[in-house]
Design a protein around this motif. Structure first.
Motif, PDB file in Angstrom:
ATOM      1  N   GLU A  51      32.725  -5.918 -20.360  1.00 23.46           N
ATOM      2  CA  GLU A  51      33.758  -5.348 -19.091  1.00 23.46           C
ATOM      3  C   GLU A  51      34.034  -4.408 -18.783  1.00 23.46           C
ATOM      4  O   GLU A  51      33.934  -3.749 -17.905  1.00 23.46           O
ATOM      5  CB  GLU A  51      34.839  -6.212 -19.258  1.00 23.46           C
ATOM      6  N   LYS A  52      34.181  -3.563 -20.243  1.00 21.98           N
ATOM      7  CA  LYS A  52      35.187  -2.272 -19.885  1.00 21.98           C
ATOM      8  C   LYS A  52      33.772  -0.791 -19.889  1.00 21.98           C
ATOM      9  O   LYS A  52      32.676  -1.531 -20.902  1.00 21.98           O
ATOM     10  CB  LYS A  52      35.600  -2.242 -20.788  1.00 21.98           C
ATOM     11  N   ASP A  53      34.073   0.387 -18.951  1.00 20.84           N
ATOM     12  CA  ASP A  53      33.020   0.526 -19.018  1.00 20.84           C
ATOM     13  C   ASP A  53      32.667   1.738 -20.418  1.00 20.84           C
ATOM     14  O   ASP A  53      32.154   1.853 -20.925  1.00 20.84           O
ATOM     15  CB  ASP A  53      33.096   1.621 -17.585  1.00 20.84           C
ATOM     16  N   PHE A  54      33.179   1.156 -21.051  1.00 22.20           N
ATOM     17  CA  PHE A  54      33.564   2.033 -23.105  1.00 22.20           C
ATOM     18  C   PHE A  54      32.726   1.721 -23.140  1.00 22.20           C
ATOM     19  O   PHE A  54      31.695   2.180 -24.435  1.00 22.20           O
ATOM     20  CB  PHE A  54      34.871   2.121 -23.390  1.00 22.20           C
ATOM     21  N   HIS A  55      32.619  -0.003 -23.484  1.00 18.20           N
ATOM     22  CA  HIS A  55      32.079  -0.541 -24.312  1.00 18.20           C
ATOM     23  C   HIS A  55      29.947  -0.811 -23.714  1.00 18.20           C
ATOM     24  O   HIS A  55      29.373  -0.574 -24.733  1.00 18.20           O
ATOM     25  CB  HIS A  55      32.484  -1.810 -24.390  1.00 18.20           C
ATOM     26  N   LYS A  56      30.126  -0.932 -22.699  1.00 14.71           N
ATOM     27  CA  LYS A  56      28.561  -0.428 -21.852  1.00 14.71           C
ATOM     28  C   LYS A  56      28.471   0.680 -22.856  1.00 14.71           C
ATOM     29  O   LYS A  56      26.934   0.949 -22.671  1.00 14.71           O
ATOM     30  CB  LYS A  56      29.166  -0.141 -20.385  1.00 14.71           C
ATOM     31  N   ALA A 114      21.215  -7.181 -23.886  1.00 14.43           N
ATOM     32  CA  ALA A 114      22.293  -8.574 -23.476  1.00 14.43           C
ATOM     33  C   ALA A 114      23.998  -8.574 -24.256  1.00 14.43           C
ATOM     34  O   ALA A 114      24.770  -8.984 -23.122  1.00 14.43           O
ATOM     35  CB  ALA A 114      21.399  -9.550 -24.730  1.00 14.43           C
ATOM     36  N   GLU A 115      24.186  -8.015 -25.112  1.00 17.61           N
ATOM     37  CA  GLU A 115      25.687  -7.258 -25.285  1.00 17.61           C
ATOM     38  C   GLU A 115      25.840  -6.208 -23.741  1.00 17.61           C
ATOM     39  O   GLU A 115      27.439  -6.471 -23.411  1.00 17.61           O
ATOM     40  CB  GLU A 115      25.356  -6.406 -26.668  1.00 17.61           C
ATOM     41  N   TYR A 116      25.098  -4.907 -23.841  1.00 19.04           N
ATOM     42  CA  TYR A 116      25.892  -4.417 -22.089  1.00 19.04           C
ATOM     43  C   TYR A 116      25.549  -5.258 -21.245  1.00 19.04           C
ATOM     44  O   TYR A 116      26.671  -5.344 -20.436  1.00 19.04           O
ATOM     45  CB  TYR A 116      24.334  -4.127 -21.743  1.00 19.04           C
ATOM     46  N   LEU A 117      24.673  -6.374 -20.898  1.00 17.65           N
ATOM     47  CA  LEU A 117      25.360  -7.574 -19.761  1.00 17.65           C
ATOM     48  C   LEU A 117      26.131  -7.480 -19.658  1.00 17.65           C
ATOM     49  O   LEU A 117      27.169  -8.078 -18.568  1.00 17.65           O
ATOM     50  CB  LEU A 117      24.211  -8.002 -19.236  1.00 17.65           C
ATOM     51  N   HIS A 118      27.193  -8.088 -21.287  1.00 19.04           N
ATOM     52  CA  HIS A 118      27.991  -8.820 -20.889  1.00 19.04           C
ATOM     53  C   HIS A 118      29.335  -8.263 -20.952  1.00 19.04           C
ATOM     54  O   HIS A 118      30.890  -8.631 -21.485  1.00 19.04           O
ATOM     55  CB  HIS A 118      28.070 -10.003 -22.502  1.00 19.04           C
TER      56      HIS A 118
END
Length: 312
Positions: free
Chosen positions: A137-142, A131-135
C-alpha cells in the motif's frame, strides 16, 4: 626446521602480505589463509613441538582428522594453505626442507550434486515477489519490492553470487547494451549480457526509483538507508521470498546459481561456455580463466537461458 612461535608468526604475516600484494586475494580469502596457518601454529605451541618436519606435519593432519574430526573439505583447505606457506618458506630460503611428501588424496572431497531449484520453484519464487508488490500500500514498500525483484531475477538470470551483486556499482551497468561488468573471485572481471527482456525492464525500473532511497554510495543496489546492500541483506531478501513462496526451505541464493548453470547445460550449452559465464577456473586443467567475447555470451544466453522463456 626448528620451531619458534615468534618466528613462525612473523613468517605467516610475511606470507599473508605476499598473497595480498602479488595475488590480490580478497579479504575473505586472506582471512581464511591466516586462520588455517594460525591453527597450525597454535597446535605446535600447545603440543610443545620443537621442530617442524614432514613427520610433525603428518601428525598435525592426523590430529585434525582424529581429534578435531574436521570434514574432508576443511582438511583439504588447510592442506592447500600449508603447502603454499611452506613453498613460500622454501622460495625465500628460510628453509630447504621438503615438508610435504604425503599427498592430499586421503582428504579427497566427496562428490555431491549441486542443489538446484526446479523451473516451477523458480517461477513460484519470482511470482511471490510480483505478488508482494501488488499488495503493497505504501510507495516505500513498493520501491523495496522493485529492488528485491531485480535482485532475485539477476541471481537466476545470470547465475551471480550474492557477493557479486553486492559489489555492483552504477558504472558497471550499461543500460544501452544491457550488460553488467561482474567482479568475481580473485578480482577477475567478466562481462555478462542480460538476455531476458523482462529482467532488463525490472533492473531499469529499479534504477528509476533508486534515487528515492537517497543513496550515499555508488552501489547499484542500496538498502533502505541508502547504503550499499550487503550480502546478508541479499540473503535476507531471498529467505523472505523463499518462505513466502514455500519452495525448498533449505534453499539458499546459491541454489539459483546452480539452477542457472544446470539449465544452461541441459539446454545444450557447452561446459566451457558455462565456466566462462560463471567466472570459474577449470577444475580439470590449470588454465587461467580466459574471457570470451560478449558476442559469444549473448549467443549462448539468448539461445539457452531458461529465464528468456520462463513466463511464455
Amino acid at each position: 626446521m626448528n620451531y619458534s612461535s615468534c618466528e613462525m608468526k612473523e613468517h605467516i604475516n610475511s606470507f599473508i602480505t605476499l598473497l595480498c600484494v602479488e595475488r590480490n586475494l580478497s579479504k575473505r580469502t586472506l582471512k581464511a589463509y591466516h586462520s588455517d596457518l594460525n591453527c597450525m601454529e597454535r597446535w605446535y605451541f600447545e603440543y610443545n613441538v620443537r621442530e617442524v618436519t614432514q613427520a610433525t606435519l603428518l601428525k598435525y593432519f592426523e590430529y585434525l582428522q582424529s581429534v578435531k574430526c574436521l570434514n574432508p573439505r576443511s582438511i583439504q583447505r588447510k592442506y592447500v594453505a600449508l603447502t603454499q606457506f611452506f613453498k613460500f618458506l622454501n622460495q625465500e630460503g628460510i628453509s630447504g626442507e621438503r615438508f610435504f611428501r604425503f599427498t592430499s588424496r586421503k582428504f579427497q572431497l566427496p562428490k555431491s550434486i549441486p542443489r538446484t531449484l526446479s523451473t516451477v520453484e523458480v517461477k513460484t519464487l519470482i511470482t511471490a515477489v510480483d505478488a508482494e508488490y501488488l499488495h503493497c500500500e505504501k510507495d516505500f514498500h513498493k520501491n523495496i519490492c522493485i529492488r528485491d525483484n531485480a535482485i532475485i531475477e539477476l541471481l537466476f538470470c545470470l547465475g551471480l553470487r550474492i557477493g557479486e551483486i553486492s559489489t555492483l556499482d552504477l558504472e558497471h551497468y550499461d543500460s544501452l547494451e544491457h550488460t553488467l561488468l561482474i567482479h568475481g573471485k580473485g578480482s577477475k572481471e567478466r562481462l555478462l549480457y542480460i538476455s531476458a527482456p523482462e529482467v532488463q525492464k525490472k533492473l531499469d525500473n529499479w534504477l528509476l526509483i533508486r534515487k528515492y532511497f537517497q543513496p550515499s554510495t555508488a552501489a547499484l543496489f542500496v538498502n533502505r538507508f541508502g547504503g550499499r546492500l550487503s550480502i546478508y541483506g541479499i540473503e535476507n531478501i531471498f529467505t523472505k521470498y523463499r518462505d513466502k513462496s514455500q519452495i525448498n526451505p533449505k534453499s539458499t541464493p546459491h541454489y539459483l546459481r546452480h539452477s542457472f548453470a544446470t539449465q544452461l547445460l541441459n539446454n545444450g550449452a557447452s561446459i566451457r561456455d558455462v565456466q566462462e559465464l560463471l567466472g570459474h577456473k577449470s577444475i580439470v586443467t590449470t588454465q587461467i580463466y580466459t574471457e570470451v567475447s560478449i558476442t559469444k555470451k549473448k549467443q549462448v544466453l539468448l539461445q539457452y537461458n531458461a529465464r528468456n522463456e520462463l513466463f511464455h
